[in-house]
Design a protein around this motif. Structure first.
Motif, short mmCIF file in Angstrom:
data_model
loop_
_atom_site.label_atom_id
_atom_site.label_comp_id
_atom_site.label_asym_id
_atom_site.label_seq_id
_atom_site.Cartn_x
_atom_site.Cartn_y
_atom_site.Cartn_z
N GLY A 331 65.86 75.27 22.98
CA GLY A 331 64.79 75.43 21.99
C GLY A 331 64.78 76.84 21.44
O GLY A 331 65.77 77.58 21.55
N GLU A 332 63.66 77.23 20.85
CA GLU A 332 63.59 78.56 20.23
C GLU A 332 63.10 79.60 21.24
O GLU A 332 63.84 80.46 21.69
CB GLU A 332 62.64 78.49 19.03
CG GLU A 332 62.52 79.81 18.30
CD GLU A 332 61.40 79.78 17.28
OE1 GLU A 332 60.22 79.82 17.67
OE2 GLU A 332 61.72 79.72 16.08
N GLN A 333 61.84 79.49 21.60
CA GLN A 333 61.24 80.43 22.54
C GLN A 333 60.02 79.75 23.15
O GLN A 333 59.47 78.83 22.55
CB GLN A 333 60.82 81.70 21.83
CG GLN A 333 59.76 81.43 20.77
CD GLN A 333 58.88 82.64 20.45
OE1 GLN A 333 58.83 83.58 21.22
NE2 GLN A 333 58.19 82.59 19.34
N PRO A 334 59.57 80.21 24.32
CA PRO A 334 58.38 79.59 24.89
C PRO A 334 57.15 79.82 24.01
O PRO A 334 57.08 80.80 23.27
CB PRO A 334 58.21 80.30 26.23
CG PRO A 334 59.11 81.49 26.19
CD PRO A 334 60.15 81.25 25.15
N GLY A 335 56.19 78.89 24.09
CA GLY A 335 54.93 79.05 23.37
C GLY A 335 53.84 79.49 24.35
O GLY A 335 54.14 79.88 25.50
N GLU A 338 53.79 77.52 27.66
CA GLU A 338 54.99 77.80 28.45
C GLU A 338 54.89 79.19 29.07
O GLU A 338 55.27 79.40 30.23
CB GLU A 338 56.26 77.72 27.56
CG GLU A 338 56.65 76.31 27.15
CD GLU A 338 55.87 75.76 25.96
OE1 GLU A 338 55.16 76.55 25.30
OE2 GLU A 338 55.95 74.55 25.70
N PRO A 344 59.72 75.80 30.42
CA PRO A 344 59.97 75.48 29.01
C PRO A 344 59.42 74.12 28.61
O PRO A 344 59.32 73.20 29.44
CB PRO A 344 61.51 75.48 28.92
CG PRO A 344 61.96 75.13 30.29
CD PRO A 344 60.93 75.68 31.25
N PHE A 345 59.04 74.01 27.36
CA PHE A 345 58.63 72.73 26.75
C PHE A 345 57.57 71.98 27.58
O PHE A 345 57.78 70.83 27.97
CB PHE A 345 59.85 71.84 26.49
CG PHE A 345 60.61 72.27 25.26
CD1 PHE A 345 60.19 71.91 23.99
CD2 PHE A 345 61.74 73.07 25.37
CE1 PHE A 345 60.88 72.34 22.85
CE2 PHE A 345 62.44 73.50 24.25
CZ PHE A 345 62.01 73.12 22.98
N ALA A 349 54.75 70.81 21.63
CA ALA A 349 56.12 70.42 21.20
C ALA A 349 56.84 69.73 22.36
O ALA A 349 57.60 68.78 22.17
CB ALA A 349 56.91 71.64 20.74
N ASN A 371 65.69 77.92 26.37
CA ASN A 371 65.36 78.46 25.05
C ASN A 371 66.33 79.57 24.68
O ASN A 371 66.91 80.22 25.56
CB ASN A 371 63.94 79.04 25.07
CG ASN A 371 62.90 77.95 24.97
OD1 ASN A 371 62.87 77.19 24.02
ND2 ASN A 371 62.05 77.85 25.98
N HIS A 453 63.71 71.16 15.50
CA HIS A 453 62.85 71.51 16.62
C HIS A 453 61.64 70.56 16.59
O HIS A 453 61.08 70.31 15.53
CB HIS A 453 62.38 72.96 16.48
CG HIS A 453 61.75 73.48 17.72
ND1 HIS A 453 60.49 73.09 18.11
CD2 HIS A 453 62.21 74.33 18.67
CE1 HIS A 453 60.22 73.70 19.27
NE2 HIS A 453 61.24 74.45 19.62
N1 URA Z 1 59.14 75.64 21.71
C1 URA Z 1 60.33 76.06 22.19
O1 URA Z 1 61.28 76.30 21.45
N2 URA Z 1 60.47 76.16 23.50
C2 URA Z 1 59.50 75.88 24.35
O2 URA Z 1 59.72 76.02 25.54
C3 URA Z 1 58.26 75.43 23.83
C4 URA Z 1 58.11 75.31 22.49
#
Ligand code: URA
Length: 486
Positions: A331-335, A338, A344-345, A349, A371, A453
């Motif tokens: 993915g991109e990055q934790p929100g 997270e 993660p995730f 999302a 991520n 995403h």
């Molecule tokens: N979006 C992401 O790209 N990664 C996550 O872990 C949560 C949301």
């Protein structure tokens, strides 16, 4: 030829082959109009229902029938309306246009108004069908098929089917309606007779998925009951698994909105400082050597200071999943969620991601999820932390971790969820909307599958479009599953 002319003394009687036999109508209308046959001297019949009259006259040679440019296209839509007089109305308009070439522009004309209302109703019915068809799976493996039951207001199945052919080209599916059915065998669309609801399979586990998805996109703070009912009219509810949630969600919306605001992304939770203090012993600057296992790598990453993001985040959110897996999602990055939970995730999302994995038969616990960037980047706004996109430098700095993860895991396939992941993996700009569905082979032989995403789906306000995008995402993930099975 679709027309079967018959004999009658008083009127021309035209028998069309089916309720949607627009070609038949067009041919008959042309011949009749060019022979000056008035609308009141024609009876239009469908199939075997009635129909006696004189033979249709042949069209005179070398004479053209002139109609407004878009009339035929719009008339093809109106021909699918369920009103029994639609073909008569179309002929009436055709007839009048010979003397009034701009007739269709006169919005106050009662015939034009009826024509427009019918066209609008058919197009709306078609849109609703695209959004509200819910397939149920039958069989597994090679005999996997998807069947849906739908009750349109008009005869739109054939028109609407091209959408499903484009969207679900690789699946075997059928859509059953009371007046017709459509079956796709991955090459050809076959139209058949109508069916009954009992012919469609009973509820399956994908119903739960729809409910999970609907509950996750339902925003009680934005609830407008009238607007929602106009988007998702009640008549469709009986065939929509998620609709059973609506009364409860609407009734609890006030309370849920209050709870949601309370749950909104917050400034770091009270344990933030404690977690950071544990991970960042004062004055110690960690250095990384190449770790020999994912666990060791995770331990190193927990002390990462490769870019400044660590200082505001609660903790490093590292990848998770078995280290002998063949499939990795990036993915991109934790929100916000997270960051607080350290996994993660797991936020909104993540809910869509989980639901789509489950629906497409991929066990999340059997794959590795990570991520491109391992720390949450945000901007504080009041009490809230608003997600902010990592910049190229941050992605580049964090690439080291992703590269180490992939080196240890040696997966067969990596799925890039969105542009940031794709850029990190391929080290080149990627236009996800254009390139989604493609698998790119990197210089080192690693195969990278591109898709969107899941948070992209959450950002779409219009329910119909969101559902369509979700279906496309599921289709991409289904492709991934098929690649892994190959
Ligand atoms: N979006 C992401 O790209 N990664 C996550 O872990 C949560 C949301």
């Amino acid at each position: 030829m679709a027309i079967q002319p018959a004999f009658a003394l008083a009127a021309h009687s035209v028998r069309l082959a089916s309720p949607t036999d627009f070609d038949g109508w067009r041919d008959a209308a042309r011949r009749l109009a060019l022979n000056e046959v008035k609308p009141e001297d024609i009876e239009w019949h469908i199939g075997d229902a009635g129909g006696t009259g004189r033979d249709l006259p042949p069209a005179p040679v070398g004479v053209e029938l002139r109609v407004a440019k878009d009339f035929i296209d719009r008339a093809a839509a109106v021909a699918c309306h369920s009103h029994s007089e639609r073909f008569a109305l179309l002929y009436h308009l055709l007839w009048r246009q010979r003397q009034e070439p701009h007739l269709l522009r006169i919005a106050s004309d009662p015939d034009v108004r009826r024509f427009e209302a019918m066209e609008k109703s058919v197009r709306r019915d078609e849109h609703k069908m695209h959004a509200f068809v819910r397939f149920r799976k039958i069989g597994d493996g090679n005999s996997e098929r998807f069947v849906a039951w739908f009750e349109p207001d008009h005869f739109i199945l054939e028109r609407a089917s091209s959408f499903f052919v484009r969207r679900f080209t690789g699946m075997l599916w059928a859509i059953l309606t009371p007046h017709a059915s459509a079956e796709w065998n991955r090459e050809r669309l076959a139209l058949g007779p109508g069916a009954s609801k009992d012919d469609a399979p009973a509820a399956d586990q994908s119903e739960d998925m729809w409910r999970t998805y609907f509950a996750s996109i339902f925003n009680p703070a934005r609830l407008k009951v009238k607007a929602m009912q106009s988007e998702m009219p009640k008549k469709y509810w009986r065939n929509l698994p998620e609709a059973s949630l609506i009364p409860g969600l609407v009734a609890g919306a006030d309370q849920a909105a209050r709870e949601m605001i309370a749950r909104m992304p917050t400034m770091p939770a009270p344990h933030h400082q404690a977690i950071q203090a544990r991970h960042w012993p004062a004055a110690e600057v960690p250095t990384e050597t190449e770790a020999q296992s994912i666990d060791a790598l995770r331990q190193q990453a927990s002390q990462c200071r490769r870019c400044p993001l660590w200082s505001e985040a609660t903790q490093t959110v590292f990848g998770e999943g078995p280290d002998d897996t063949e499939l990795v999602f990036v993915g991109e990055q934790p929100g916000d969620q997270e960051d607080l939970q350290g996994r993660p995730f797991v936020g909104p999302a993540g809910k869509i991601f989980d639901a789509v994995l489950q629906e497409t038969g991929i066990d999340r616990t059997a794959v590795y999820v990570t991520n491109a960037v391992k720390h949450f980047k945000f901007e504080p706004r009041g009490k809230r932390r608003i997600h902010s996109r990592p910049n190229a430098g941050e992605v580049q700095a964090c690439r080291w971790w992703l590269a180490q993860e992939l080196k240890l895991l040696k997966p067969r396939l990596v799925v890039a969820l969105g542009a940031t992941a794709a850029q990190s993996l391929l080290q080149a700009p990627v236009a996800i909307t254009k390139q989604r569905g493609q698998t790119i082979s990197r210089g080192d032989g690693l195969a990278v599958f591109l898709t969107i995403h899941p948070s992209y789906i959450l950002r779409i306000r219009e329910a119909e479009q969101a559902a369509a995008e979700r279906a496309r995402f599921a289709e991409d993930i289904r492709t991934v599953r098929a690649m892994m099975a190959a």
